[in-house]
Design an enzyme around this catalytic site. Structure first.
Site, short mmCIF file in Angstrom:
data_model
loop_
_atom_site.label_atom_id
_atom_site.label_comp_id
_atom_site.label_asym_id
_atom_site.label_seq_id
_atom_site.Cartn_x
_atom_site.Cartn_y
_atom_site.Cartn_z
N ALA A 104 -42.74 44.90 14.43
CA ALA A 104 -42.28 46.09 13.70
C ALA A 104 -41.27 46.93 14.50
O ALA A 104 -40.64 47.81 13.95
CB ALA A 104 -43.48 46.96 13.32
N GLY A 105 -41.10 46.64 15.78
CA GLY A 105 -40.17 47.42 16.60
C GLY A 105 -38.75 46.88 16.56
O GLY A 105 -38.45 45.92 15.84
N HIS B 184 -30.84 37.79 19.67
CA HIS B 184 -30.24 39.04 20.13
C HIS B 184 -29.26 38.74 21.27
O HIS B 184 -29.59 37.96 22.18
CB HIS B 184 -31.35 39.99 20.63
CG HIS B 184 -30.82 41.29 21.11
ND1 HIS B 184 -30.31 42.25 20.25
CD2 HIS B 184 -30.70 41.82 22.36
CE1 HIS B 184 -29.90 43.29 20.95
NE2 HIS B 184 -30.11 43.05 22.23
#
Ligand code: GRF
Length: 196
Positions: free
Chosen positions: A137-138, A104
């Site tokens: 999952a976020g 990221h």
């Protein structure tokens, strides 16, 4: 590896894999769209590719199951998302969770989401950078594996800052993937430790 765009992170990993001592191999490259430079880079390196578009499936879960099956065929030890612009679903994470990593372009937990570089710039941050993390999952919320800091310059626009971050990001991803594959890793709570 899963990609959606330019594929410069993919290229950095492909280049690193040319050296035997790196210890890793890219077994396949998947995408959520066709005709992207990242897939061309994989093909040029002789790596098998596949692409699965969400809109070609009746529902998002069907796409997720197909993506899971396509990845499983190559029996990957590690799945690397590099500029892959889709959230993974329950099936994918049930199958591969704990060995899916993403990169990221910001220092998480600051500035998660689609525009990490732009958001840091607009906020007025003086330092940003990149984060390699385990996918959960976020959105960009999983345990952090490695980070590198990059200065924000007064006259930066989004492209300049993101370009500077991507230089650091490629080096960080290559270093981190190599260490994960060669040395293994363990996770306790949110703490990731590479090696024994
Ligand atoms: C990277 O900055 C990644 O963090 C972001 O998109 C960019 C992908 O770059 N999500 P590339 O396709 O590897 O060149």
């Amino acid at each position: 590896m899963l990609v959606s765009g330019a594929g410069t992170n993919l290229q950095a990993l492909l280049d690193a894999c040319l050296s035997d001592s790196y210890g890793a191999e890219v077994v396949a490259v998947g995408a959520d769209r066709d005709h992207i430079p990242a897939l061309a880079r994989a093909k040029a390196a002789g790596i098998p590719t596949f692409s699965l578009r969400v809109r070609d499936f009746p529902a998002r879960d069907d796409w997720d199951r197909a993506l899971t099956a396509a990845c499983a065929e190559f029996k990957p030890d590690l799945i690397v998302l590099a500029g892959f612009m889709k959230l993974l679903g329950a099936d994918f994470l049930a199958r591969f969770g704990g060995r899916v990593i993403n990169t990221h372009p910001a220092l998480l937990p600051s500035f998660p989401g689609m525009h990490g570089a732009r958001d840091a710039l607009e906020y007025g941050a003086k330092v940003s950078g990149c984060t390699v993390f385990l996918v959960d999952a976020g959105t960009d919320s999983g345990p952090i594996i490695a980070q590198a800091a990059v200065p924000v310059h007064d006259d930066d626009d989004e492209a300049a800052l993101h370009g500077r971050i991507k230089v650091a990001e490629r080096a960080l991803l290559v270093d981190t993937v190599g260490r994960l594959v060669r040395d293994g890793w363990s996770v306790q709570g949110r703490k990731v430790r590479i090696g024994s």
